[in-house]
Design an enzyme around this catalytic site. Structure first.
Site, mmCIF file in Angstrom:
data_model
loop_
_atom_site.group_PDB
_atom_site.id
_atom_site.type_symbol
_atom_site.label_atom_id
_atom_site.label_comp_id
_atom_site.label_asym_id
_atom_site.label_seq_id
_atom_site.Cartn_x
_atom_site.Cartn_y
_atom_site.Cartn_z
ATOM 1 N N GLU A 1 0.824 -1.220 0.000
ATOM 2 C CA GLU A 1 0.000 0.000 0.000
ATOM 3 C C GLU A 1 0.855 1.267 0.000
ATOM 4 O OE1 GLU A 1 -2.863 -0.426 3.204
ATOM 5 O OE2 GLU A 1 -4.178 -1.597 1.910
ATOM 6 N N GLU B 1 -6.614 -7.707 -0.686
ATOM 7 C CA GLU B 1 -6.968 -7.721 0.739
ATOM 8 C C GLU B 1 -8.421 -7.347 0.927
ATOM 9 O OE1 GLU B 1 -4.795 -5.187 3.357
ATOM 10 O OE2 GLU B 1 -2.867 -5.710 2.484
HETATM 11 C C1 GLA Z 1 -4.210 -2.605 5.031
HETATM 12 C C2 GLA Z 1 -2.836 -3.245 5.163
HETATM 13 C C3 GLA Z 1 -2.846 -4.499 5.954
HETATM 14 C C4 GLA Z 1 -3.749 -4.379 7.169
HETATM 15 C C5 GLA Z 1 -5.130 -4.001 6.717
HETATM 16 C C6 GLA Z 1 -6.130 -3.924 7.842
HETATM 17 O O1 GLA Z 1 -4.900 -3.006 3.937
HETATM 18 O O2 GLA Z 1 -2.231 -3.475 3.920
HETATM 19 O O3 GLA Z 1 -1.527 -4.771 6.363
HETATM 20 O O4 GLA Z 1 -3.242 -3.408 8.022
HETATM 21 O O5 GLA Z 1 -5.073 -2.736 6.114
HETATM 22 O O6 GLA Z 1 -7.421 -3.647 7.389
#
Ligand code: GLA
Ligand code: ZN
Length: 695
Positions: A155, A308
């Site tokens: 991210e 995710e």
């Molecule tokens: C983000 C991060 C993950 C985790 C999620 C929790 O997407 O990439 O590592 O922290 O949020 O929702």
């Protein structure tokens, strides 16, 4: 992009799994994990995203034994690995030894380690350390049979205002503008005595006494996105030295403002997106669809991957509602309908410790004997049955324009109103389209690698920035027979936030046949809009309108009161072979309940463009992917699926087969067969996937 994903799905089918953080657990737990993953149908896990300190506890001292063992266990169990370079969270030793590697906020605060993401993207120490750990990792595992994909960082979104970032910003500006004169002109620095006489004077937009220079802010946004893209490319280059062909990607975050994903897409071998729809929001199903449409747009209309999502609750909202297994299934199958070729989660096993200990996971802290985990297993089994959807194109004929420059620029301070949030406008338009059963691609107007010709209708709800090239593309699209719907406060500025001179939208007014001379915030409560043909009762326009006149367009609605009384609110114009619709403000539904609001305008534009509405009962979504119809009941109530109406929006080949031979439709999950004229019951939150029965 799509090819990278196909390499995985050809072998594995729909991808199923999630982030796996074995460094938080004992080796005995790894064995249990792998056994449970197999039972749940998991075929891909992302390993190592946050494992830097565990792999390199002290600079140059490596500890790979545990990862060797984990990858071996996964491979023996037939579970593929998306191996991450762990560079999103440097170990404390980096910040301790190199305090200049820590990020600085716009007000000069230096952020500490002890959390994650604590790095300055310009820091040479960080970049060198990140390249080194990536080098070590990829040299060791490039040939590992478990590793099928690489995941650089996590991210990407860091912003930093430190002196080193200031230097890099200047380098970026030099490359863009060449001379200080050109930069001064681009930033209009004659305003408020901001002319720069030396490159060294130029800074990131740090906290200042009053409003900042909007052009400088916009360039800093672009620079920030490019700077992070540079980090990603450095990681990818290291990976490529050791592994010339397995796909490399990182995870995007839907409508996240920190980077411009259209600048990134060509570097991503797989479009991977993280999404956490809020179970508390009644608009979550429509908004989740919009995020999926963006991911598909980024993938050039092809397949993409949900990297995710949460199995139930997240832990980062103020009040984290859980999500039932049945609702999770709805979200996963909705994404599949929209071109996603898998379902990955954050994370496999719920953490017992750390800030995310209350974040749900595929395997809850309470264990496997839980509704969440049983739901995860059932879903894994269903995904195996839906393998036929892999790679199939989503049937859609409408484009919704959205680009990051417009978003950034329309979100700046000192506009006519701070109440016109472009993303809220996009969502509002999309919710109407969703309600009407229309599937869209979200694509940018400002790229020449995105062709509009294939769409029957293009909607521009929040196109604040419009440069000459984008205007020319829209002009050619309409002139060539396309249909365009243009929203409020559009075509106002160029790519540096300078207003276009002349009546607005200067670059497009000849296409719209409407022009405006002033942007006019509307009083609280809005203004009344009346429809010229009398078909609808009066509606309400709110937030911001434009002091317009028709320059040849047919006026469909005008303001009846308030500061814009008598001005054009909605208009329709013939341009070349096509048609352009102008919608000058936020339009709410009419007092008499008739559909004279935004939905009515969109419906009329869809009709004119020959796009049939696939609307079913409220909250029931239908999408065609390949020759499969996915129907989703997003509501808590039983609903009905009218197959005839769904078929009307489907691919011609399916319609023909049904019409010609009376081919029935088969439920891919239950095997049940249905006559194409049937109406099927849909249980609350249920999803059915139907396909024509091939002889
Ligand atoms: C983000 C991060 C993950 C985790 C999620 C929790 O997407 O990439 O590592 O922290 O949020 O929702
Ligand atoms: Zn910095």
């Amino acid at each position: 992009m799509t090819a990278g994903l196909a390499r995985l799905t050809d072998e594995l089918g729909l991808l199923y799994g999630g982030d796996y953080n074995p460094e938080q657990w004992d080796p005995a737990v790894w064995r249990e994990d792998v056994a449970l993953m197999r039972e749940a149908g998991v075929n891909l896990v992302t390993v190592g995203v946050f494992s830097w300190s565990h792999l390199e506890p002290r600079p140059g001292e490596y500890r790979f034994g545990w990862l060797d063992e984990v990858l071996g266990l996964l491979h023996d169990a037939g579970i593929a690995v998306d191996l991450a370079t762990p560079v999103a969270s440097p170990p404390p030793w980096l910040g301790h030894r190199h305090p200049e590697s820590l990020p600085t906020t716009a007000d000069g605060t230096v952020l500490s380690y002890g959390s994650r993401n604590q790095f300055c993207p310009s820091s040479d120490a960080y970049r060198a350390a990140a390249a080194t750990i990536a080098e070590q990792l990829t040299a060791r595992y490039a040939g590992h049979p478990a590793v099928r994909m690489w995941h650089a960082g996590n991210e990407y979104g860091q912003v930093c205002f430190c002196d080193r970032c200031a230097e890099r910003f200047r380098d970026w500006l030099r490359a863009r503008y060449g001379t200080l004169d050109a930069l001064n002109a681009a930033w209009a620095t004659t305003v408020w005595s901001q002319e720069y006489g030396d490159w060294a004077e130029i800074l990131p937009p740090r906290v200042a006494p009053y409003h900042r220079n909007p052009s400088q802010e916009l360039d800093f946004r672009r620079f920030g996105s490019d700077l992070l893209l540079g980090l990603y490319r450095e990681q990818k280059a290291v990976i490529r030295r050791h592994d010339p062909d397995r796909p490399v990607t990182t995870n995007l975050m839907g409508f996240f403002g920190g980077i411009d994903p259209h600048e990134w897409r060509a570097d991503l071998d797989v479009i991977a997106d993280d999404a956490y729809p809020d179970p508390a929001s009644p608009d979550a199903p429509a908004d989740a669809a919009l995020v999926n449409h963006l991911a598909r747009g980024l993938a050039g209309g092809g397949s993409w991957l949900r990297m995710e999502q949460a199995a139930s609750a997240v832990s980062w909202r103020e009040h984290n509602l859980t999500k039932s297994p049945v609702r999770l299934r709805t979200e996963v199958l909705q994404a599949l309908a929209h071109g996603c070729d898998g379902a990955l989660f954050f994370q496999w096993r719920q953490a017992r410790s750390g800030p995310e200990r209350f974040h749900s996971a595929m395997l809850p802290v309470a264990g496997a004997d839980t509704a969440v985990h049983q739901g995860v297993r059932a879903l894994g089994a269903e995904l195996r049955a839906l393998r036929g959807l892999v790679g199939e194109p989503v049937h859609r004929r409408v484009a919704l324009l959205w680009d990051w420059t417009s978003w950034w620029a329309a979100g700046q301070v000192a506009l006519p109103t701070a109440r016109l949030d472009p993303l809220a406008t996009l969502r509002a338009w999309h919710r109407e389209l969703w309600r009407l059963g229309v599937v869209v691609d979200v694509v940018p107007a400002d790229r020449d690698d995105v062709a509009l010709d294939g769409y029957d209708l293009v909607l521009a709800p929040a196109q604040y920035v419009l440069d000459g090239a984008a205007a020319a593309r829209l002009d050619a699209y309409v002139a060539g027979g396309g249909h365009l719907v243009w929203g409020p406060f559009g075509g106002v500025a160029d790519g540096l936030s300078h207003l276009h001179a002349g009546r607005s939208p200067a670059p497009l007014r000849h296409v719209l046949g409407v022009s405006a001379e002033e942007w006019v915030p509307l009083p609280d409560g809005g203004s009344t809009v009346v429809w010229s043909d009398g078909r609808h009762g009066p509606g309400t326009a709110s937030t911001l309108g434009e002091r317009t006149r028709s320059d040849g367009a047919d006026v469909l609605a005008t303001y009846d009161d308030g500061p814009l009384a008598g001005c054009v609110a909605v208009a329709h114009h013939r341009h070349g072979e096509g048609r352009a619709w102008y919608v000058g403000a936020d339009l709410a539904v009419c007092e008499d309940g008739s559909d004279g609001g935004l939905g009515g305008v969109l419906r009329a534009a869809l009709d004119e463009a020959g796009v049939s509405s696939g609307a079913q009962a409220p909250g029931v979504e239908t999408v065609w992917r390949g020759d499969a119809l996915v129907a989703i009941n997003h509501t808590d109530r039983p609903a009905a699926l009218v197959l005839g109406a769904a078929l009307a929006t489907g691919p011609a080949a399916v319609r023909d087969a049904v019409a010609r031979d009376g081919t029935p439709l088969a439920d891919l999950l239950t095997g049940a067969r249905h006559d194409a004229s049937a109406t099927l019951p849909l249980a609350p939150h249920d999803v059915v996937v139907l396909t024509t029965v091939r002889p």
